[in-house]
Design a protein around this motif. Structure first.
Motif, PDB file in Angstrom:
ATOM      1  N   HIS A   1       0.819  -1.209   0.000  1.00 21.37           N
ATOM      2  CA  HIS A   1       0.000   0.000   0.000  1.00 21.37           C
ATOM      3  C   HIS A   1       0.858   1.266   0.000  1.00 21.37           C
ATOM      4  O   HIS A   1       0.468   2.281  -0.578  1.00 21.37           O
ATOM      5  N   ASP A   2       2.031   1.191   0.622  1.00 20.87           N
ATOM      6  CA  ASP A   2       2.955   2.316   0.581  1.00 20.87           C
ATOM      7  C   ASP A   2       3.404   2.571  -0.859  1.00 20.87           C
ATOM      8  O   ASP A   2       3.469   3.721  -1.309  1.00 20.87           O
ATOM      9  N   THR A   3       3.669   1.495  -1.600  1.00 18.79           N
ATOM     10  CA  THR A   3       4.085   1.622  -2.999  1.00 18.79           C
ATOM     11  C   THR A   3       2.945   2.145  -3.868  1.00 18.79           C
ATOM     12  O   THR A   3       3.156   3.003  -4.735  1.00 18.79           O
ATOM     13  N   MET A   4       1.735   1.653  -3.631  1.00 16.33           N
ATOM     14  CA  MET A   4       0.574   2.129  -4.385  1.00 16.33           C
ATOM     15  C   MET A   4       0.315   3.610  -4.129  1.00 16.33           C
ATOM     16  O   MET A   4      -0.019   4.379  -5.049  1.00 16.33           O
ATOM     17  N   LYS A   5       0.481   4.035  -2.878  1.00 15.10           N
ATOM     18  CA  LYS A   5       0.284   5.440  -2.530  1.00 15.10           C
ATOM     19  C   LYS A   5       1.325   6.315  -3.221  1.00 15.10           C
ATOM     20  O   LYS A   5       1.014   7.415  -3.723  1.00 15.10           O
TER      21      LYS A   5
ATOM     22  N   LEU B   1       2.149  -0.112 -14.049  1.00 17.73           N
ATOM     23  CA  LEU B   1       2.631  -0.525 -12.736  1.00 17.73           C
ATOM     24  C   LEU B   1       1.498  -0.541 -11.717  1.00 17.73           C
ATOM     25  O   LEU B   1       1.386  -1.488 -10.922  1.00 17.73           O
ATOM     26  N   GLU B   2       0.630   0.466 -11.736  1.00 17.93           N
ATOM     27  CA  GLU B   2      -0.493   0.497 -10.793  1.00 17.93           C
ATOM     28  C   GLU B   2      -1.428  -0.681 -11.030  1.00 17.93           C
ATOM     29  O   GLU B   2      -1.969  -1.259 -10.086  1.00 17.93           O
ATOM     30  N   GLY B   3      -1.617  -1.043 -12.303  1.00 17.67           N
ATOM     31  CA  GLY B   3      -2.435  -2.223 -12.611  1.00 17.67           C
ATOM     32  C   GLY B   3      -1.819  -3.492 -12.043  1.00 17.67           C
ATOM     33  O   GLY B   3      -2.525  -4.343 -11.494  1.00 17.67           O
ATOM     34  N   MET B   4      -0.497  -3.612 -12.154  1.00 17.27           N
ATOM     35  CA  MET B   4       0.197  -4.785 -11.627  1.00 17.27           C
ATOM     36  C   MET B   4       0.092  -4.840 -10.105  1.00 17.27           C
ATOM     37  O   MET B   4      -0.108  -5.911  -9.513  1.00 17.27           O
ATOM     38  N   LEU B   5       0.213  -3.688  -9.441  1.00 20.25           N
ATOM     39  CA  LEU B   5       0.127  -3.651  -7.983  1.00 20.25           C
ATOM     40  C   LEU B   5      -1.265  -4.056  -7.499  1.00 20.25           C
ATOM     41  O   LEU B   5      -1.408  -4.726  -6.472  1.00 20.25           O
ATOM     42  N   LYS B   6      -2.310  -3.666  -8.248  1.00 23.42           N
ATOM     43  CA  LYS B   6      -3.675  -4.060  -7.885  1.00 23.42           C
ATOM     44  C   LYS B   6      -3.863  -5.570  -8.012  1.00 23.42           C
ATOM     45  O   LYS B   6      -4.546  -6.194  -7.190  1.00 23.42           O
ATOM     46  N   VAL B   7      -3.238  -6.150  -9.038  1.00 21.53           N
ATOM     47  CA  VAL B   7      -3.292  -7.611  -9.186  1.00 21.53           C
ATOM     48  C   VAL B   7      -2.558  -8.275  -8.026  1.00 21.53           C
ATOM     49  O   VAL B   7      -3.035  -9.264  -7.457  1.00 21.53           O
TER      50      VAL B   7
ATOM     51  N   LEU C   1      -4.124 -10.957  -5.300  1.00 18.85           N
ATOM     52  CA  LEU C   1      -3.561 -12.306  -5.148  1.00 18.85           C
ATOM     53  C   LEU C   1      -3.027 -12.526  -3.732  1.00 18.85           C
ATOM     54  O   LEU C   1      -3.161 -13.620  -3.176  1.00 18.85           O
ATOM     55  N   PHE C   2      -2.410 -11.491  -3.136  1.00 20.87           N
ATOM     56  CA  PHE C   2      -1.960 -11.616  -1.753  1.00 20.87           C
ATOM     57  C   PHE C   2      -3.157 -11.844  -0.829  1.00 20.87           C
ATOM     58  O   PHE C   2      -3.090 -12.616   0.126  1.00 20.87           O
ATOM     59  N   GLY C   3      -4.276 -11.165  -1.134  1.00 15.74           N
ATOM     60  CA  GLY C   3      -5.495 -11.346  -0.349  1.00 15.74           C
ATOM     61  C   GLY C   3      -6.035 -12.756  -0.453  1.00 15.74           C
ATOM     62  O   GLY C   3      -6.445 -13.362   0.542  1.00 15.74           O
ATOM     63  N   LYS C   4      -6.041 -13.311  -1.676  1.00 14.40           N
ATOM     64  CA  LYS C   4      -6.508 -14.688  -1.879  1.00 14.40           C
ATOM     65  C   LYS C   4      -5.623 -15.680  -1.140  1.00 14.40           C
ATOM     66  O   LYS C   4      -6.112 -16.638  -0.535  1.00 14.40           O
ATOM     67  N   ALA C   5      -4.304 -15.451  -1.197  1.00 13.81           N
ATOM     68  CA  ALA C   5      -3.376 -16.355  -0.503  1.00 13.81           C
ATOM     69  C   ALA C   5      -3.615 -16.312   1.003  1.00 13.81           C
ATOM     70  O   ALA C   5      -3.597 -17.348   1.670  1.00 13.81           O
ATOM     71  N   ALA C   6      -3.859 -15.103   1.539  1.00 13.38           N
ATOM     72  CA  ALA C   6      -4.119 -14.972   2.976  1.00 13.38           C
ATOM     73  C   ALA C   6      -5.407 -15.697   3.361  1.00 13.38           C
ATOM     74  O   ALA C   6      -5.475 -16.337   4.417  1.00 13.38           O
ATOM     75  N   GLU C   7      -6.434 -15.612   2.507  1.00 19.81           N
ATOM     76  CA  GLU C   7      -7.709 -16.309   2.778  1.00 19.81           C
ATOM     77  C   GLU C   7      -7.485 -17.824   2.825  1.00 19.81           C
ATOM     78  O   GLU C   7      -8.028 -18.511   3.686  1.00 19.81           O
TER      79      GLU C   7
END
Length: 357
Positions: free
Chosen positions: A240-244, A335-341, A345-351
């Motif tokens: 999120h720091d990178t996205m910001k 790059l922003e599109g890649m960060l959203k992906v 994916l990090f969210g799915k892995a955490a689930e």
């Protein structure tokens, strides 16, 4: 013998005077414990000694030395150079100071970093949990047995060329983040508080530094110094720091894009004056540098994803069209599109991980 009251330069001089004897003792210990043969059977790197070695020089100074090897190719040359050495000064009653020489990599004028055995949080992290009766030396043995790679930074202020007395600093290591300040002569940093990364990420007062701590942690993980645990909290902060940062860079990047593509129309846009604003451009370049530092760490984190999510990410990369000679703005949008992906994916892995608990 080294004492706490000595000036920093005198401490460092006496520590250096101990080095030849200390190196000889470490070399002898390597032979006695047959470390090179032990290392031949090690498959996972980096590797470190289970417990630090303890030595006392003829000058009466007590030292602890923790050995580590970063990669297998270093095994044949394993020697005293692979040991981080720390000098212990003082006693349990008044507290022991552990002095670590930053050697040739003196940071911003700081030559020594001192860890207090009475540092807030040290006993809670490294003490005997059942009896809470660990002596000061044992606390430091345990701390340096786990923490043998350190990186230093200023706390809550911009980088500057030279550290000054009373400057607040942090020192990040494998397990912990330490906090302290620069002593009166500007050459010694005293660490009087330590906490885990998890505790730091729960401390709202430290929130402005969360992104920096996350980057330090994942740099250690990327280099293999820390176990490949998930650290989802730190990963989320880093992402999120990178996205910001990317979002904040859009203004300058878009203006530059318009100037290149539509120069006539750009002359009519009063916002183009930002491209001549030195402070705005310098801030944009600093943000760009931070993003460039974070990206390799995020890419490393992606490669630790489960196969299903990793395949999905690779599919996105391979199927997303790329423009020839893209502008800075077009690169930023991609790059922003890649960060959203990555975030999805990090969210799915955490689930998935939570389901397995």
């Amino acid at each position: 013998m080294i004492t706490k009251t000595m000036p920093t330069s005198e401490k460092r001089k006496k520590m250096k005077a101990d080095m030849p004897e200390l190196q000889a003792m470490i070399s002898q210990r390597i032979q006695e414990l047959n470390y090179r043969e032990v290392l031949k059977g090690v498959s996972a790197f980096p590797w470190c000694t289970d417990d630090p070695c303890v030595f006392q020089t003829t000058a009466g100074n007590l030292w602890i030395a923790a050995g580590h090897v970063n990669r297998k190719s270093e095994v044949p040359k394993f020697c005293y150079k692979n040991f981080i050495c720390t000098c212990l000064v003082g006693n349990d009653e008044n507290g022991i100071m552990a002095y670590m020489d930053l050697q040739t990599a003196a940071w911003k004028g700081i030559e020594l970093v001192a860890f207090s055995s009475h540092a807030d949080g040290l006993s809670a992290l490294y003490g005997e949990r059942e009896t809470n009766e660990t002596n000061d030396r044992e606390l430091l043995y345990r701390f340096f047995g786990r923490n043998y790679v350190f990186t230093v930074g200023f706390l809550r202020q911009n980088e500057k060329e030279q550290a000054a007395p009373e400057d607040k600093i942090f020192i990040a290591s494998i397990d912990t983040v330490g906090f302290g300040k620069v002593d009166g002569d500007g050459k010694l940093a005293v660490i009087d508080r330590v906490m885990t990364y998890e505790q730091a990420f729960d401390d709202e007062e430290l929130k402005p530094m969360w992104g920096v701590f996350a980057m330090k942690l994942f740099t250690l993980k990327w280099n293999g110094y820390r176990e490949a645990v998930k650290d989802r909290r730190a990963l989320g902060i880093l992402l999120h720091d990178t996205m910001k940062l990317c979002g904040s860079m859009e203004v300058i990047a878009e203006l530059d894009d318009q100037k290149r593509k539509y120069p006539e129309r750009a002359r009519m846009n009063p916002r183009m004056a930002l491209l001549k604003n030195k402070a705005a451009i310098e801030m944009h370049n600093r943000m760009d540098e931070k993003v460039k530092n974070n990206l390799p760490l995020l890419e490393w984190a992606v490669n630790q994803l489960p196969n299903v999510q990793l395949q999905e990410f690779n599919s996105f990369i391979s199927t997303t069209p790329k423009k020839e000679n893209p502008t800075s703005y077009e690169n930023l949008m991609w790059l922003e599109g890649m960060l959203k992906v990555m975030e999805r994916l990090f969210g799915k892995a955490a689930e998935e991980e939570n389901k397995d608990l």
